[in-house]
Design an enzyme around this catalytic site. Structure first.
Site, PDB file in Angstrom:
ATOM      1  N   LYS A  15       0.910  -1.197   0.087  1.00  0.00           N
ATOM      2  CA  LYS A  15      -0.049   0.036   0.068  1.00  0.00           C
ATOM      3  C   LYS A  15       0.870   1.229  -0.100  1.00  0.00           C
ATOM      4  O   LYS A  15       0.614   2.083  -0.690  1.00  0.00           O
ATOM      5  CB  LYS A  15      -0.908   0.005   1.339  1.00  0.00           C
ATOM      6  CG  LYS A  15      -1.947  -1.189   1.232  1.00  0.00           C
ATOM      7  CD  LYS A  15      -2.730  -0.988   2.689  1.00  0.00           C
ATOM      8  CE  LYS A  15      -2.223  -0.814   3.789  1.00  0.00           C
ATOM      9  NZ  LYS A  15      -1.554  -2.118   4.270  1.00  0.00           N
ATOM     10  N   ARG A  88      -9.701   1.530   8.491  1.00  0.00           N
ATOM     11  CA  ARG A  88      -9.210   0.006   9.034  1.00  0.00           C
ATOM     12  C   ARG A  88     -10.521  -0.617   9.698  1.00  0.00           C
ATOM     13  O   ARG A  88     -10.370  -1.690  10.008  1.00  0.00           O
ATOM     14  CB  ARG A  88      -8.029   0.176   9.692  1.00  0.00           C
ATOM     15  CG  ARG A  88      -6.712  -0.438   9.034  1.00  0.00           C
ATOM     16  CD  ARG A  88      -5.763  -0.158   9.890  1.00  0.00           C
ATOM     17  NE  ARG A  88      -4.467  -1.071   9.595  1.00  0.00           N
ATOM     18  CZ  ARG A  88      -3.384  -0.420   9.163  1.00  0.00           C
ATOM     19  NH1 ARG A  88      -3.341   0.774   8.760  1.00  0.00           N
ATOM     20  NH2 ARG A  88      -2.261  -1.160   9.060  1.00  0.00           N
ATOM     21  N   ARG A 127      11.562  -7.292   5.932  1.00  0.00           N
ATOM     22  CA  ARG A 127      11.037  -6.017   5.508  1.00  0.00           C
ATOM     23  C   ARG A 127      12.068  -5.059   6.532  1.00  0.00           C
ATOM     24  O   ARG A 127      12.023  -5.214   7.524  1.00  0.00           O
ATOM     25  CB  ARG A 127       9.791  -5.602   5.907  1.00  0.00           C
ATOM     26  CG  ARG A 127       9.344  -4.282   5.440  1.00  0.00           C
ATOM     27  CD  ARG A 127       7.876  -3.933   5.269  1.00  0.00           C
ATOM     28  NE  ARG A 127       7.200  -4.050   6.306  1.00  0.00           N
ATOM     29  CZ  ARG A 127       5.809  -3.622   6.205  1.00  0.00           C
ATOM     30  NH1 ARG A 127       5.407  -3.459   5.091  1.00  0.00           N
ATOM     31  NH2 ARG A 127       4.960  -3.903   7.483  1.00  0.00           N
ATOM     32  N   ARG A 160      10.519  -2.255  11.873  1.00  0.00           N
ATOM     33  CA  ARG A 160       9.310  -1.774  12.793  1.00  0.00           C
ATOM     34  C   ARG A 160       9.044  -2.418  13.892  1.00  0.00           C
ATOM     35  O   ARG A 160       9.416  -3.607  14.072  1.00  0.00           O
ATOM     36  CB  ARG A 160       8.012  -1.636  11.869  1.00  0.00           C
ATOM     37  CG  ARG A 160       7.939  -0.469  11.041  1.00  0.00           C
ATOM     38  CD  ARG A 160       7.301  -0.413  10.085  1.00  0.00           C
ATOM     39  NE  ARG A 160       5.705  -1.009  10.480  1.00  0.00           N
ATOM     40  CZ  ARG A 160       4.698  -1.073   9.904  1.00  0.00           C
ATOM     41  NH1 ARG A 160       4.501  -0.500   8.678  1.00  0.00           N
ATOM     42  NH2 ARG A 160       3.391  -1.332  10.171  1.00  0.00           N
ATOM     43  N   ARG A 171      -1.707  -8.697  13.811  1.00  0.00           N
ATOM     44  CA  ARG A 171      -2.260  -7.722  12.916  1.00  0.00           C
ATOM     45  C   ARG A 171      -3.152  -8.596  11.999  1.00  0.00           C
ATOM     46  O   ARG A 171      -4.086  -7.979  11.226  1.00  0.00           O
ATOM     47  CB  ARG A 171      -1.138  -7.117  12.227  1.00  0.00           C
ATOM     48  CG  ARG A 171      -0.522  -6.040  13.044  1.00  0.00           C
ATOM     49  CD  ARG A 171       0.965  -6.038  12.593  1.00  0.00           C
ATOM     50  NE  ARG A 171       1.270  -5.288  11.671  1.00  0.00           N
ATOM     51  CZ  ARG A 171       2.473  -5.067  10.674  1.00  0.00           C
ATOM     52  NH1 ARG A 171       3.566  -5.887  11.263  1.00  0.00           N
ATOM     53  NH2 ARG A 171       2.563  -4.434   9.647  1.00  0.00           N
TER      54      ARG A 171
END
Ligand code: AMP
Length: 217
Positions: A15, A88, A127, A160, A171
């Site tokens: 995104k 969300r 990531r 992160r 999540r």
């Protein structure tokens, strides 16, 4: 020209990357509520401290706090945006619809980036993110390691605080329980605005699909 765009999708579906590319190509501001919350957190504001209690656990920040931050952003920047990671929850989607109705400026496009769970897990575990410019990189694909300079702005790359397997489990659960109903909400209320893209393809291919959809403006 489509000026009010919502990008939906699970973690690591691209995104942020795609919102950045649309923003650069069409001059529409990119707004990531996750990045806005991280920035509050880094500045150690009361809102940031409150948000961190939820984000660090992989849980959604309560709607009232997110709505506050989005309202502030729209007051400062105006009603032209690519929202990445907002709405969300169905409550947030209703808030956005009502806020835009009051301005007589409806949403133009909703895009759902779809990605299977195995690929989400692979991407998140690989990531690296830049806290300064918000860019994200696949460590393997880009040959980068923790602490390396961000190829875009030279700040150190970090993992992160919610890119770990425990927070990711939560999540994903949150995405299924709270964000998938947002897709159902738009399917029911704005079916003509909703497009789906298979995000397993490379960034260029996904962007090409987006451009084709945006080209229908
Ligand atoms: P993201 O950068 O979009 O993955 O967001 C990181 C984290 O920020 C999420 O896991 C949530 O804890 C929080 N967050 C971001 N956007 C929202 C939102 N629209 N509603 C609630 N929490 C959010």
């Amino acid at each position: 020209m489509k000026k009010r765009i919502v990008l939906l999708g699970p973690p690591a579906s691209g995104k942020g990357t795609q919102a950045d590319r649309i923003s650069a190509a069409y001059s529409i501001p990119h707004v990531s509520t996750g990045a806005l919350l991280r920035s509050e957190c880094e500045k150690d504001t009361p809102l940031g401290r409150e948000a961190d209690e939820w984000t660090s656990k992989g849980l959604l920040v309560p709607d009232d706090l997110v709505v506050r931050i989005v309202t502030r952003w729209m007051d400062e920047h105006g009603p032209s945006f690519i929202f990445d990671g907002f709405p969300r929850t169905v409550g947030q989607a209703v808030y956005l619809d009502v806020a835009l109705q009051e301005l007589n400026l409806p949403l133009d496009l909703i895009v759902l980036l779809e990605l299977p769970e195995s690929e989400i897990r692979r991407r998140v575990s690989d990531r690296l993110s830049c806290t300064k410019c918000g860019a994200t990189f696949g460590a393997t694909l880009h040959g980068l390691s923790l602490g390396d300079a961000c190829p875009r702005c030279a700040s150190p790359l970090v993992r992160r605080n919610d890119d770990n397997s425990e927070a990711l489990d939560r999540r994903l659960e949150v995405y299924t329980n709270q964000t998938e109903p947002v897709v159902d909400y738009y399917e029911k209320n704005s079916p003509k605005l909703l497009s789906r893209i298979n995000a397993v393809h490379g960034s260029d291919e996904v962007f090409g699909s987006l451009v084709r959809i945006l080209g229908d403006a």
